[in-house]
Design a protein around this motif. Sequence first.
Motif, PDB file in Angstrom:
ATOM      1  N   VAL A  84       0.915  -1.136  -0.024  1.00 32.49           N
ATOM      2  CA  VAL A  84       0.105   0.022  -0.063  1.00 32.49           C
ATOM      3  C   VAL A  84       1.042   1.285   0.000  1.00 32.49           C
ATOM      4  CG1 VAL A  84      -1.461   1.264   1.187  1.00 32.49           C
ATOM      5  CG2 VAL A  84      -1.899  -1.203   1.157  1.00 32.49           C
ATOM      6  N   ASN A  85       1.890   1.318   0.736  1.00 37.80           N
ATOM      7  CA  ASN A  85       2.955   2.266   0.890  1.00 37.80           C
ATOM      8  C   ASN A  85       3.491   2.508  -0.448  1.00 37.80           C
ATOM      9  OD1 ASN A  85       2.564   3.083   3.593  1.00 37.80           O
ATOM     10  ND2 ASN A  85       4.718   2.886   4.091  1.00 37.80           N
ATOM     11  N   ASP A  86       3.607   1.364  -1.223  1.00 36.18           N
ATOM     12  CA  ASP A  86       4.503   1.727  -2.549  1.00 36.18           C
ATOM     13  C   ASP A  86       3.366   2.104  -3.471  1.00 36.18           C
ATOM     14  OD1 ASP A  86       6.628   0.441  -1.390  1.00 36.18           O
ATOM     15  OD2 ASP A  86       6.670  -1.479  -2.313  1.00 36.18           O
ATOM     16  N   GLY A  87       2.211   2.163  -3.246  1.00 36.36           N
ATOM     17  CA  GLY A  87       1.143   2.360  -4.401  1.00 36.36           C
ATOM     18  C   GLY A  87       0.824   1.197  -5.354  1.00 36.36           C
ATOM     19  N   SER A  88       1.285   0.050  -5.018  1.00 36.51           N
ATOM     20  CA  SER A  88       0.704  -1.257  -5.541  1.00 36.51           C
ATOM     21  C   SER A  88      -0.585  -1.706  -5.352  1.00 36.51           C
ATOM     22  CB  SER A  88       1.737  -2.340  -5.527  1.00 36.51           C
ATOM     23  OG  SER A  88       3.265  -1.955  -5.684  1.00 36.51           O
ATOM     24  N   THR A 146     -12.707  -6.689  -0.018  1.00 32.78           N
ATOM     25  CA  THR A 146     -11.396  -5.841  -0.182  1.00 32.78           C
ATOM     26  C   THR A 146     -10.231  -6.714   0.447  1.00 32.78           C
ATOM     27  OG1 THR A 146     -11.858  -4.397   1.682  1.00 32.78           O
ATOM     28  CG2 THR A 146     -12.760  -3.694  -0.267  1.00 32.78           C
ATOM     29  N   VAL A 147      -9.013  -5.964   0.128  1.00 33.14           N
ATOM     30  CA  VAL A 147      -7.902  -6.247   0.732  1.00 33.14           C
ATOM     31  C   VAL A 147      -8.005  -6.282   2.417  1.00 33.14           C
ATOM     32  CG1 VAL A 147      -5.546  -5.984   1.171  1.00 33.14           C
ATOM     33  CG2 VAL A 147      -6.409  -6.045  -1.180  1.00 33.14           C
ATOM     34  N   SER A 148      -8.486  -5.081   2.985  1.00 34.02           N
ATOM     35  CA  SER A 148      -8.592  -5.008   4.347  1.00 34.02           C
ATOM     36  C   SER A 148      -9.710  -6.003   4.851  1.00 34.02           C
ATOM     37  CB  SER A 148      -8.792  -3.501   4.599  1.00 34.02           C
ATOM     38  OG  SER A 148     -10.154  -3.418   4.068  1.00 34.02           O
ATOM     39  N   ASP A 149     -10.536  -6.275   4.024  1.00 34.50           N
ATOM     40  CA  ASP A 149     -11.563  -7.460   4.710  1.00 34.50           C
ATOM     41  C   ASP A 149     -10.992  -8.738   5.096  1.00 34.50           C
ATOM     42  OD1 ASP A 149     -13.721  -5.479   4.616  1.00 34.50           O
ATOM     43  OD2 ASP A 149     -14.231  -6.219   2.279  1.00 34.50           O
ATOM     44  N   LEU A 150     -10.285  -9.135   4.188  1.00 40.31           N
ATOM     45  CA  LEU A 150      -9.169 -10.404   4.210  1.00 40.31           C
ATOM     46  C   LEU A 150      -8.428 -10.141   5.608  1.00 40.31           C
ATOM     47  CD1 LEU A 150      -7.988 -11.252   0.536  1.00 40.31           C
ATOM     48  CD2 LEU A 150      -9.896 -12.160   1.833  1.00 40.31           C
ATOM     49  N   LEU A 151      -7.838  -9.162   5.824  1.00 39.94           N
ATOM     50  CA  LEU A 151      -6.885  -9.049   6.692  1.00 39.94           C
ATOM     51  C   LEU A 151      -7.578  -8.449   8.237  1.00 39.94           C
ATOM     52  CD1 LEU A 151      -4.056  -6.793   5.187  1.00 39.94           C
ATOM     53  CD2 LEU A 151      -3.989  -9.402   5.754  1.00 39.94           C
ATOM     54  N   SER A 152      -8.707  -8.463   8.286  1.00 36.07           N
ATOM     55  CA  SER A 152      -9.557  -7.893   9.472  1.00 36.07           C
ATOM     56  C   SER A 152     -10.471  -9.066   9.723  1.00 36.07           C
ATOM     57  CB  SER A 152      -9.944  -6.713   9.210  1.00 36.07           C
ATOM     58  OG  SER A 152     -11.003  -6.579   8.286  1.00 36.07           O
ATOM     59  N   HIS A 153     -10.554 -10.232   8.922  1.00 35.43           N
ATOM     60  CA  HIS A 153     -11.560 -11.172   9.062  1.00 35.43           C
ATOM     61  C   HIS A 153     -13.050 -10.784   8.824  1.00 35.43           C
ATOM     62  CE1 HIS A 153      -8.081 -13.822  10.467  1.00 35.43           C
ATOM     63  NE2 HIS A 153      -7.861 -12.830  11.425  1.00 35.43           N
ATOM     64  N   SER A 154     -13.013  -9.748   7.973  1.00 37.34           N
ATOM     65  CA  SER A 154     -14.215  -9.127   7.710  1.00 37.34           C
ATOM     66  C   SER A 154     -15.089  -9.637   6.432  1.00 37.34           C
ATOM     67  CB  SER A 154     -14.458  -7.625   8.037  1.00 37.34           C
ATOM     68  OG  SER A 154     -13.618  -7.299   9.279  1.00 37.34           O
ATOM     69  N   VAL A 155     -14.749 -10.855   5.903  1.00 37.05           N
ATOM     70  CA  VAL A 155     -15.384 -11.237   4.702  1.00 37.05           C
ATOM     71  C   VAL A 155     -16.699 -11.273   4.686  1.00 37.05           C
ATOM     72  CG1 VAL A 155     -15.133 -13.228   2.823  1.00 37.05           C
ATOM     73  CG2 VAL A 155     -12.966 -12.330   3.751  1.00 37.05           C
ATOM     74  N   GLY A 156     -17.407 -11.657   5.745  1.00 30.54           N
ATOM     75  CA  GLY A 156     -18.830 -11.771   5.933  1.00 30.54           C
ATOM     76  C   GLY A 156     -19.253 -13.092   5.660  1.00 30.54           C
ATOM     77  N   ASP A 177      -8.430  -0.495  -0.018  1.00 29.54           N
ATOM     78  CA  ASP A 177      -9.856  -0.868  -0.502  1.00 29.54           C
ATOM     79  C   ASP A 177      -9.995  -1.451  -1.874  1.00 29.54           C
ATOM     80  OD1 ASP A 177      -8.971   1.379  -1.974  1.00 29.54           O
ATOM     81  OD2 ASP A 177     -10.693   2.409  -1.397  1.00 29.54           O
ATOM     82  N   SER A 178      -8.523  -2.079  -2.255  1.00 27.77           N
ATOM     83  CA  SER A 178      -8.628  -2.838  -3.544  1.00 27.77           C
ATOM     84  C   SER A 178      -9.296  -3.912  -3.322  1.00 27.77           C
ATOM     85  CB  SER A 178      -7.013  -3.217  -3.701  1.00 27.77           C
ATOM     86  OG  SER A 178      -6.195  -2.161  -4.160  1.00 27.77           O
ATOM     87  N   ARG A 179     -10.089  -4.424  -4.527  1.00 26.83           N
ATOM     88  CA  ARG A 179     -11.139  -5.497  -4.568  1.00 26.83           C
ATOM     89  C   ARG A 179     -10.262  -6.782  -4.737  1.00 26.83           C
ATOM     90  NH1 ARG A 179     -15.476  -2.829  -2.503  1.00 26.83           N
ATOM     91  NH2 ARG A 179     -15.522  -0.862  -3.087  1.00 26.83           N
TER      92      ARG A 179
END
Length: 433
Positions: free
Chosen positions: A115-119, A145-155, A123-125
């Motif tokens: 994310v810092n790199d801009g890659s 999103t990427v953050s959903d994966l990392l926060s266990h919030s996929v649903g 909220d990337s899907r």
Amino acid sequence: MLGLAIPSTARTPTLSATPPPPTQPLPYRDTATRAVLPPAQGFDVALFEAMAEQLVQGRRVPGMAMAIVQGGRILSARGYGVTDVARPEPVDAHTVFRLASLSKAFAGTMTGLLVNDGSLRWDSRVADFVPGFRLADDSYTRQVTVSDLLSHSVGLKAHNAYDRDIEANAEYYQVAQKLADAPMQCAPGQCYAYQNVAFSLVGDVVFAATGNFYEQEVQRRIFEPLGMRDASLGLPGIESSSRWARPHVRSRNGWVSIRPKPTYYRLPPAAGVNASASDMAQWLLAHTGHRPDVLPAPLLATLHAPVVSTPGELRSGWRRQRVNSAAYALGWRVFDYAGEEVVFHAGAVQGYRGLAAMLPGRDLGVAILWNSESSLPSGLLPTIIDQALGLPPQRWLDVDVDFGSDNLMVDREQAPSTPARGTSAARAAASPR
């Protein structure tokens, strides 16, 4: 799309008594204005080292490693006990342990560097990077999103969906396809359910964003620049280490050493990292803000900022007595521990246990690793935190602790009463707790 991706640069508040509603990662908090206090008077690292020594006496725990950092200095990074009850060698600062779910913080950090790199963006899907990704609801597939994966919030409705398939030696890619059949509890980003298979999709995202395998990127972007010279990923990584702690399970005669199970190593982002006390000291220094050349403060603030509430973490042991609120961030848990912010994670898999915690308000980090299924050493962590905060002492070391969601599925079958070939329990003088 990748060429347009830029990281967020806003600011984030610190953890409040009431966790925020489910959301995308909160933007950066302002760490520069936060006062950092020293540990309370009487904070005694030698005492904690003596406690660790006592835990390995009589083989109550075969082996342990502990790292404590504070104020940018390594106060302790040592080993205790033995690597293997069958062929005992002393555990030292460079003895490698399996981290299990402590690996999730490495996945969050690796993603944050991109994310810092801009890659990437938080909220990337996921579907844009992993075309084969499917959920039961097509509209939800497009939202994750990427953050959903990392926060266990996929649903997903079930916690640890399809872990039993992984435990039964199924390959990751076969199991990941079964997510298309998993019942949903909510829209992505709106509820929490701890996952290992879904979490590990972030490894595919890293591959798509960089063209390199997840393991290669973690080695290049985290292990090497931080000087984590003993760290590795996967079963070959730990078994090729010059000195590593064998996992131990219980038998009627004490501890029996076994070969590490390969199953959860097939999920590198969720459970693939191996590391020593020396490595964990460097990791904690970086996550307490003392390696800004590798992990800048704004990135750390985002990684540690709560994303989704996890009230189930308040139910047992020291968490029930000390933790007022709990949330999941991006590969880390975040607790209000008696009014103090604690960034935390636990890890547990067959034959290994581990804990890592940081107190940003005290610039303190602690990691404890051990090579058995005893929960007894768990009490050492709240003992250290309590003393750092000046809280009244409790006998936490007498309390067995439930590892909850962070406990990867392990065999529940009775351990062998006689050692398997190549292992021995004869040197275990006392039956472990």
